[in-house]
Design a protein around this motif. Structure first.
Motif, PDB file in Angstrom:
ATOM      1  N   ILE A 185      45.265  17.538   2.071  1.00 36.42           N
ATOM      2  CA  ILE A 185      43.873  17.657   2.519  1.00 36.42           C
ATOM      3  C   ILE A 185      42.908  17.421   1.357  1.00 36.42           C
ATOM      4  O   ILE A 185      41.843  16.811   1.534  1.00 36.42           O
ATOM      5  N   MET A 186      43.286  17.867   0.184  1.00 37.09           N
ATOM      6  CA  MET A 186      42.431  17.714  -0.987  1.00 37.09           C
ATOM      7  C   MET A 186      42.124  16.247  -1.288  1.00 37.09           C
ATOM      8  O   MET A 186      41.025  15.904  -1.754  1.00 37.09           O
ATOM      9  N   GLN A 187      43.088  15.371  -0.990  1.00 40.08           N
ATOM     10  CA  GLN A 187      42.913  13.949  -1.297  1.00 40.08           C
ATOM     11  C   GLN A 187      41.808  13.291  -0.477  1.00 40.08           C
ATOM     12  O   GLN A 187      41.325  12.209  -0.829  1.00 40.08           O
ATOM     13  N   ILE A 188      41.373  13.931   0.585  1.00 38.82           N
ATOM     14  CA  ILE A 188      40.275  13.382   1.388  1.00 38.82           C
ATOM     15  C   ILE A 188      39.020  13.262   0.543  1.00 38.82           C
ATOM     16  O   ILE A 188      38.244  12.313   0.687  1.00 38.82           O
ATOM     17  N   GLY A 189      38.826  14.241  -0.345  1.00 44.14           N
ATOM     18  CA  GLY A 189      37.741  14.141  -1.307  1.00 44.14           C
ATOM     19  C   GLY A 189      36.380  14.612  -0.835  1.00 44.14           C
ATOM     20  O   GLY A 189      35.447  14.674  -1.637  1.00 44.14           O
ATOM     21  N   GLU A 190      36.246  14.942   0.436  1.00 46.48           N
ATOM     22  CA  GLU A 190      34.978  15.457   0.940  1.00 46.48           C
ATOM     23  C   GLU A 190      34.846  16.936   0.570  1.00 46.48           C
ATOM     24  O   GLU A 190      35.842  17.635   0.386  1.00 46.48           O
ATOM     25  N   GLU A 191      33.594  17.405   0.531  1.00 46.51           N
ATOM     26  CA  GLU A 191      33.349  18.796   0.142  1.00 46.51           C
ATOM     27  C   GLU A 191      34.090  19.783   1.041  1.00 46.51           C
ATOM     28  O   GLU A 191      34.731  20.725   0.564  1.00 46.51           O
ATOM     29  N   TRP A 192      34.032  19.554   2.354  1.00 44.01           N
ATOM     30  CA  TRP A 192      34.682  20.468   3.297  1.00 44.01           C
ATOM     31  C   TRP A 192      36.195  20.460   3.108  1.00 44.01           C
ATOM     32  O   TRP A 192      36.851  21.506   3.202  1.00 44.01           O
ATOM     33  N   ALA A 193      36.753  19.285   2.818  1.00 44.26           N
ATOM     34  CA  ALA A 193      38.199  19.165   2.645  1.00 44.26           C
ATOM     35  C   ALA A 193      38.655  19.884   1.371  1.00 44.26           C
ATOM     36  O   ALA A 193      39.687  20.569   1.360  1.00 44.26           O
ATOM     37  N   VAL A 194      37.879  19.726   0.308  1.00 38.40           N
ATOM     38  CA  VAL A 194      38.217  20.396  -0.952  1.00 38.40           C
ATOM     39  C   VAL A 194      38.165  21.906  -0.762  1.00 38.40           C
ATOM     40  O   VAL A 194      39.041  22.645  -1.235  1.00 38.40           O
ATOM     41  N   PHE A 195      37.153  22.378  -0.046  1.00 42.07           N
ATOM     42  CA  PHE A 195      37.014  23.816   0.193  1.00 42.07           C
ATOM     43  C   PHE A 195      38.214  24.353   0.974  1.00 42.07           C
ATOM     44  O   PHE A 195      38.789  25.389   0.618  1.00 42.07           O
ATOM     45  N   ILE A 196      38.604  23.668   2.043  1.00 39.28           N
ATOM     46  CA  ILE A 196      39.749  24.109   2.853  1.00 39.28           C
ATOM     47  C   ILE A 196      41.037  24.084   2.033  1.00 39.28           C
ATOM     48  O   ILE A 196      41.851  25.008   2.086  1.00 39.28           O
ATOM     49  N   ALA A 197      41.214  23.018   1.251  1.00 34.28           N
ATOM     50  CA  ALA A 197      42.431  22.896   0.441  1.00 34.28           C
ATOM     51  C   ALA A 197      42.523  24.014  -0.591  1.00 34.28           C
ATOM     52  O   ALA A 197      43.591  24.620  -0.786  1.00 34.28           O
ATOM     53  N   LEU A 198      41.416  24.307  -1.259  1.00 32.30           N
ATOM     54  CA  LEU A 198      41.426  25.376  -2.253  1.00 32.30           C
ATOM     55  C   LEU A 198      41.676  26.736  -1.599  1.00 32.30           C
ATOM     56  O   LEU A 198      42.354  27.596  -2.171  1.00 32.30           O
ATOM     57  N   ALA A 199      41.139  26.925  -0.409  1.00 36.71           N
ATOM     58  CA  ALA A 199      41.381  28.172   0.322  1.00 36.71           C
ATOM     59  C   ALA A 199      42.868  28.320   0.654  1.00 36.71           C
ATOM     60  O   ALA A 199      43.425  29.423   0.592  1.00 36.71           O
ATOM     61  N   MET A 200      43.519  27.219   0.993  1.00 37.34           N
ATOM     62  CA  MET A 200      44.953  27.261   1.287  1.00 37.34           C
ATOM     63  C   MET A 200      45.768  27.608   0.042  1.00 37.34           C
ATOM     64  O   MET A 200      46.739  28.371   0.105  1.00 37.34           O
ATOM     65  N   VAL A 201      45.369  27.059  -1.103  1.00 34.21           N
ATOM     66  CA  VAL A 201      46.056  27.394  -2.353  1.00 34.21           C
ATOM     67  C   VAL A 201      45.812  28.862  -2.713  1.00 34.21           C
ATOM     68  O   VAL A 201      46.686  29.545  -3.253  1.00 34.21           O
ATOM     69  N   ALA A 202      44.621  29.367  -2.376  1.00 36.77           N
ATOM     70  CA  ALA A 202      44.246  30.732  -2.737  1.00 36.77           C
ATOM     71  C   ALA A 202      45.011  31.780  -1.945  1.00 36.77           C
ATOM     72  O   ALA A 202      45.133  32.931  -2.399  1.00 36.77           O
ATOM     73  N   ILE A 203      45.529  31.438  -0.775  1.00 38.78           N
ATOM     74  CA  ILE A 203      46.233  32.430   0.051  1.00 38.78           C
ATOM     75  C   ILE A 203      47.445  33.013  -0.661  1.00 38.78           C
ATOM     76  O   ILE A 203      47.545  34.243  -0.834  1.00 38.78           O
ATOM     77  N   PRO A 204      48.410  32.202  -1.110  1.00 35.24           N
ATOM     78  CA  PRO A 204      49.539  32.807  -1.835  1.00 35.24           C
ATOM     79  C   PRO A 204      49.120  33.441  -3.151  1.00 35.24           C
ATOM     80  O   PRO A 204      49.688  34.466  -3.553  1.00 35.24           O
ATOM     81  N   VAL A 205      48.120  32.851  -3.833  1.00 32.97           N
ATOM     82  CA  VAL A 205      47.652  33.440  -5.084  1.00 32.97           C
ATOM     83  C   VAL A 205      47.157  34.866  -4.851  1.00 32.97           C
ATOM     84  O   VAL A 205      47.442  35.780  -5.628  1.00 32.97           O
ATOM     85  N   ALA A 206      46.437  35.072  -3.761  1.00 29.04           N
ATOM     86  CA  ALA A 206      45.904  36.398  -3.444  1.00 29.04           C
ATOM     87  C   ALA A 206      47.028  37.417  -3.270  1.00 29.04           C
ATOM     88  O   ALA A 206      46.954  38.547  -3.774  1.00 29.04           O
ATOM     89  N   PHE A 207      48.088  37.030  -2.563  1.00 24.71           N
ATOM     90  CA  PHE A 207      49.193  37.961  -2.341  1.00 24.71           C
ATOM     91  C   PHE A 207      49.977  38.228  -3.618  1.00 24.71           C
ATOM     92  O   PHE A 207      50.516  39.324  -3.809  1.00 24.71           O
ATOM     93  N   TYR A 208      50.046  37.233  -4.498  1.00 26.56           N
ATOM     94  CA  TYR A 208      50.696  37.454  -5.790  1.00 26.56           C
ATOM     95  C   TYR A 208      49.890  38.430  -6.651  1.00 26.56           C
ATOM     96  O   TYR A 208      50.394  39.453  -7.100  1.00 26.56           O
TER      97      TYR A 208
END
Length: 507
Positions: free
Chosen positions: A354-377
């Motif tokens: 999703i990050m490769q789309i490069g749009e602001e909304w896509a970057v935000f969603i992609a970073l949120a997905m990466v943040a999910i496991p980080v939060a639990f760690y």
């Protein structure tokens, strides 16, 4: 022949109400606040350096080709982590010997000074490529100080937190970390906006890059003041009173140990800690310190756009950490770590796609997905990891496990991830890198002992009220979470009595 008299050994003294550590919420809040500011400062620097990485490449490496210059700049980030074990090996055992509070004050002062000094360094335009050397030296000073900072801070908050709510209270330490990173990114974004609006596109390279680092001066003064106010932990003071942290005993795993003793008695647990820290920090540093560079170089978004997308994600993630910490108090640390591992393996590839789309909304969603496991760690790191080690050697053992993992794998994530992308041309390599360490963490999790709801190893139970202390003492025999054999309960030795009368000696 007479039978030898059998000697009755006295049982270990039972847990009394006065043994239980009662920590009032007001004192707990003071301790947590004074500790959190240090992590805020540490991660403020990470945020500034991460979001200025491309700018600093021009400032410190001059006319070197872009790829090589960027790698040299990221090496500055990595080199600070390479000296972290040295700081941990020295400051960790020192914290077990002289106390947590003193070492934490020292690390805070050293870190703040080094961050501020980066803001006054000469550039490559002034002294050529030599400019990178003092930058590396100051990053090494930061690395040495942070080698004792996180290990000491996690030890401190875990020892101050009540057993039943250790996950909740300890999670605030990493709230400070990610809010600090968001603050650093925000300062860079705001500085960039103001400087470029008034001084043009080259303003950040000419002088604007210095401003975020110099902001560390007032922040550092405030943080140092807070560190002066925090008390020593009750667990450390209780061990001092029991005389267990005064004398090292190489044969006793519960006694204070030096580096050799830590590896001798706790090497299995150290390996578990290294695996879990590696899984946590490859994902965590990818989300924070590496993502600005990745978004600019591989996705093609601007520095300002990367900050605008990242900061809200970090703030939202930070707000979730206490809730995840409280969840771990109910269901245990191991299940929460399991959620982190599984979500990493499931979400990384879709997130980078999703990050490769490069749009602001896509970057935000992609970073949120990466943040999910980080939060639990990260929500349970400060409560789960220190609890693996006994109180007398907790600071030192935590420093060893944490800093080896962070220096070899976590802090080098930006450098290795970018190098893998450059080497293979595959923009998904950072995702594979994160997933590999998540799998290792999952294997280590299988042998990790559950520590939620239990007193810290080698410590008395810690509660918030005397009523809780009375309840624990009354039910200590049938409470599955109480093991008095690991507590510093002195054995009172009355005169030994023979069991039965010796038989008369016949002629």
């Amino acid at each position: 022949m007479a039978k030898e008299a059998r000697i009755r050994r006295p049982p270990r003294r039972r847990l009394h109400v006065d043994d239980v550590l009662v920590v009032k919420k007001s004192r707990l809040r003071t301790a947590i606040t004074g500790t959190v500011v240090g992590n805020f400062m540490e991660w403020f620097d990470f945020g500034v350096y991460g979001y200025l990485a491309v700018t600093l490449t021009t400032v410190f490496t001059g006319d070197l080709p872009g790829g090589l210059g960027l790698l040299l700049t990221l090496l500055g980030f990595a080199v600070s982590f390479l000296v972290r074990p040295l700081g941990g090996f020295i400051l960790g055992p020192l914290g077990d010997k002289i106390g947590r509070q003193r070492v934490l004050f020292f690390t805070m002062a050293m870190m703040a000074i080094a961050t501020a000094l980066i803001g006054v360094l000469p550039t490559s335009a002034q002294i050529g490529l030599w400019a990178i050397i003092p930058l590396y030296l100051l990053k090494m000073v930061q690395g040495f100080s942070t080698g004792g900072e996180y290990a000491g801070a996690t030890t401190y908050v875990s020892e101050f937190s009540p057993d039943r709510s250790r996950g909740f209270w300890s999670s605030f330490l990493d709230v400070g970390s990610y809010v600090g990173f968001a603050a650093g990114a925000s300062v860079v974004a705001l500085t960039t906006l103001i400087v470029e609006s008034n001084a043009g596109a080259n303003g950040m390279v000419e002088f604007g890059w210095r401003i975020p680092f110099l902001v560390a001066i007032p922040l550092g003064i405030v943080a140092i003041w807070f560190r002066l106010k925090i008390p020593e932990t009750p667990a450390f003071e209780a061990e001092q009173d029991a005389g267990l942290t005064v004398v090292e005993d190489n044969a006793d795993p519960m006694a204070r140990q030096g580096l050799i003793g830590i590896f001798r008695h706790h090497w299995r647990v150290v390996l578990i800690g290294i695996a879990l820290v590696s899984a946590t920090n490859t994902a965590g540093y990818a989300l924070t310190s590496y993502m600005p560079t990745y978004l600019e170089t591989e996705v093609g978004v601007s520095n300002l756009m990367a900050a605008v997308a990242t900061v809200p994600v970090l703030i939202l993630m930070s707000a979730c950490l206490p809730f995840i910490g409280k969840l771990s108090d109910k269901i245990g640390r191991r299940p929460v770590y399991g959620i982190a591992v599984v979500s990493t393996l499931v979400l990384m590839i879709p997130a980078f796609t999703i990050m490769q789309i490069g749009e602001e909304w896509a970057v935000f969603i992609a970073l949120a997905m990466v943040a999910i496991p980080v939060a639990f760690y990260v929500a349970i790191s400060a409560s789960a990891l220190p609890a693996l080690f006994p109180t007398a050697s907790r600071f030192g053992a935590m420093a060893v496990a944490y800093n080896i993992a962070v220096s070899l794998f976590g802090g080098t994530t930006p450098l290795f991830s970018q190098a893998l992308v450059e080497l293979t041309g595959n923009t998904y390599m950072p995702a594979f890198y994160i997933m590999f360490f998540a799998a290792l963490g999952g294997v280590a999790l299988l042998t990790m002992k559950e520590t939620a709801k239990r007193p810290l190893l080698g410590s008395f139970p810690t509660v918030e009220t005397r009523e809780e202390a009375v309840e624990i003492v009354e039910h200590q025999d049938d409470n599955p979470y109480i093991d008095t054999s690991t507590m510093p309960l002195n054995i009172i030795e009355p005169p030994a009595e023979p069991v039965g009368s010796p038989e008369p000696v016949g002629t």
